[in-house]
Scaffold this motif. Structure first.
Motif, PDB file in Angstrom:
ATOM      1  N   UNK A  36       0.788  -1.278  -0.121  1.00 20.67           N
ATOM      2  CA  UNK A  36      -0.095  -0.115  -0.008  1.00 20.67           C
ATOM      3  C   UNK A  36       0.760   1.312   0.155  1.00 20.67           C
ATOM      4  N   UNK A  37       2.141   1.149   0.750  1.00 19.70           N
ATOM      5  CA  UNK A  37       2.665   2.274   0.812  1.00 19.70           C
ATOM      6  C   UNK A  37       3.943   2.394  -0.247  1.00 19.70           C
ATOM      7  N   UNK A  38       3.850   1.456  -1.205  1.00 18.99           N
ATOM      8  CA  UNK A  38       4.772   1.322  -2.418  1.00 18.99           C
ATOM      9  C   UNK A  38       6.416   1.009  -2.142  1.00 18.99           C
ATOM     10  N   UNK A  39       6.157   0.335  -1.054  1.00 17.19           N
ATOM     11  CA  UNK A  39       7.447  -0.131  -0.425  1.00 17.19           C
ATOM     12  C   UNK A  39       8.256  -1.445  -1.153  1.00 17.19           C
ATOM     13  N   UNK A  40       7.253  -2.133  -1.519  1.00 15.85           N
ATOM     14  CA  UNK A  40       7.580  -3.265  -2.448  1.00 15.85           C
ATOM     15  C   UNK A  40       6.521  -3.067  -3.595  1.00 15.85           C
ATOM     16  N   UNK A  41       7.168  -3.730  -4.790  1.00 18.28           N
ATOM     17  CA  UNK A  41       6.134  -3.728  -5.861  1.00 18.28           C
ATOM     18  C   UNK A  41       5.658  -5.106  -6.192  1.00 18.28           C
ATOM     19  N   UNK A 329       8.073 -10.735   6.851  1.00 13.49           N
ATOM     20  CA  UNK A 329       6.905 -10.180   6.227  1.00 13.49           C
ATOM     21  C   UNK A 329       6.552  -8.718   6.324  1.00 13.49           C
ATOM     22  N   UNK A 330       7.036  -8.398   7.506  1.00 19.00           N
ATOM     23  CA  UNK A 330       6.508  -6.898   7.651  1.00 19.00           C
ATOM     24  C   UNK A 330       7.686  -5.777   7.285  1.00 19.00           C
ATOM     25  N   UNK A 331       8.907  -6.662   6.972  1.00 13.22           N
ATOM     26  CA  UNK A 331      10.113  -5.977   6.382  1.00 13.22           C
ATOM     27  C   UNK A 331      10.185  -4.500   6.914  1.00 13.22           C
ATOM     28  N   UNK A 332      10.547  -3.781   5.766  1.00 10.08           N
ATOM     29  CA  UNK A 332      10.932  -2.432   5.940  1.00 10.08           C
ATOM     30  C   UNK A 332       9.787  -1.401   6.789  1.00 10.08           C
TER      31      UNK A 332
END
Length: 349
Positions: A36-41, A329-332
């Motif tokens: 949703x925040x564009x951190x992963x595509x 899974x929560x990552x960055x």
């Protein structure tokens, strides 16, 4: 939804706390926020290259069959977990081969199974598809025997496959099949994953269900059937199950190039399957330069290893006693304080 889970399943000091449901929901919510925040595509698992080997085999009824084996490269430490891929209603063809190749790239021995026969792998006409599907839907014993034939082919690969670490997945007609196998007291699959299966009529439950069942369906897919009836059947067989539906998504959403294809639902459902494999099957590992075995990094499933923080970055995950895949899974997201606060507030509601 998760089988047997009550309200407050994420509250660690509550009697209703459930570690498995907490882990799975944490993984899913984490990826959702990152997307949703564009951190992963979001990316499709469709491989650039497909390297499969045709395998001729014979069904218990004497039918000549041809499946396709996708083998991980030699750097993966044998024996490996295996996944049998069951086809949709047009037979085993390039689509299933691509899915098998994508699994092999992650370290799983993958076998795209044949149901109809070696002479019926490229059905084009709708009437031919209907006739083929109807034959097996009206003869569940034959259908289960075809699935067992494929599983037995994989189990026979003793140098490459750990026969105790097998999952089965299926698309559309194949998705219905893997549930049929599980409800028919099949014993050789630890995990059964149907993608947009057809469940208007649930097959009878024939004893305890031995597979963890992960149902992945479109929210607007009428073929999903009555979910209450589905859950009752799973509970009757004392199964551990998980059901996820994606809003506004139609039947066949994983079929690349089709009108129903949806990248969001395809990527999210593939991710859900892969993280379930990480928890429920042996984790594939590569042989390091010094001969040691390095387990496949669960963070790699997110396709951006830079998003996976060290364990100390996640106090909440540590206190839940989760393994690395839970907080990877929560990552960055841990680097965005505002999002952490908002997500914490959500759980507090």
């Amino acid at each position: 939804r998760y089988s047997g889970i009550e309200h407050a399943f994420t509250v660690w000091d509550d009697d209703r706390y459930n570690e498995w449901a907490d882990l799975r929901s944490w993984q899913s919510a984490g990826h959702f926020i990152l997307e949703a925040f564009g951190i992963i595509e979001l990316t499709s698992a469709q491989p650039d290259e497909v390297d499969v080997t045709p395998v001729n085999y014979t069904g218990v009824d004497g039918k000549e069959l041809m499946g396709y084996l996708a083998m991980p490269s030699a750097e993966w430490q044998r024996p490996l977990p295996a996944v049998v891929v069951f086809p949709d209603w047009d037979g085993v063809n390039m689509y299933e081969k691509e899915r098998a190749a994508a699994l092999a790239a992650e370290g799983y021995v993958a076998f795209a199974a044949d149901i109809y026969g070696a002479d019926m792998q490229e059905l084009v006409e709708t009437q031919d598809k209907v006739e083929a599907v109807t034959k097996y839907r009206t003869d569940p014993e034959l259908y289960v025997s075809r699935m067992q034939d494929a599983i037995d082919q994989v189990k026979a690969l003793t140098d490459d496959v750990d026969s105790d670490e097998i999952a089965i997945i299926g698309y559309c007609f194949g998705g219905s099949g893997v549930v049929l196998y599980a409800l028919s007291n099949g014993t050789d699959a630890k995990v059964a994953v149907p993608f947009h299966g057809s469940f208007q009529e649930m097959p009878p439950v024939q004893g305890d269900i031995n597979s963890y069942i992960l149902v992945l369906s479109g929210g607007d897919d009428d073929a999903h059937g009555n979910q209450t009836t589905m859950e009752e059947a799973f509970d009757q067989g004392q199964a551990d199950w998980e059901i996820t539906r994606y809003a506004g998504i139609l039947h066949g959403y994983t079929k690349w190039g089709s009108d129903a294809y949806d990248l969001f639902a395809d990527a999210r459902s593939w991710e859900s399957m892969m993280t379930s494999f990480t928890e429920l099957l042996a984790v594939p590992g590569k042989v390091g330069v010094n001969g040691t075995v390095e387990e496949s990094d669960p963070c790699a499933v997110s396709r951006d290893e830079s998003l996976c923080p060290p364990e100390e970055s996640s106090p909440s995950a540590q206190s839940a006693n989760m393994d690395s895949s839970a907080y990877s899974a929560f990552g960055g997201i841990f680097y965005i304080g505002a999002v952490v606060s908002a997500f914490g507030s959500l759980f507090a509601l």
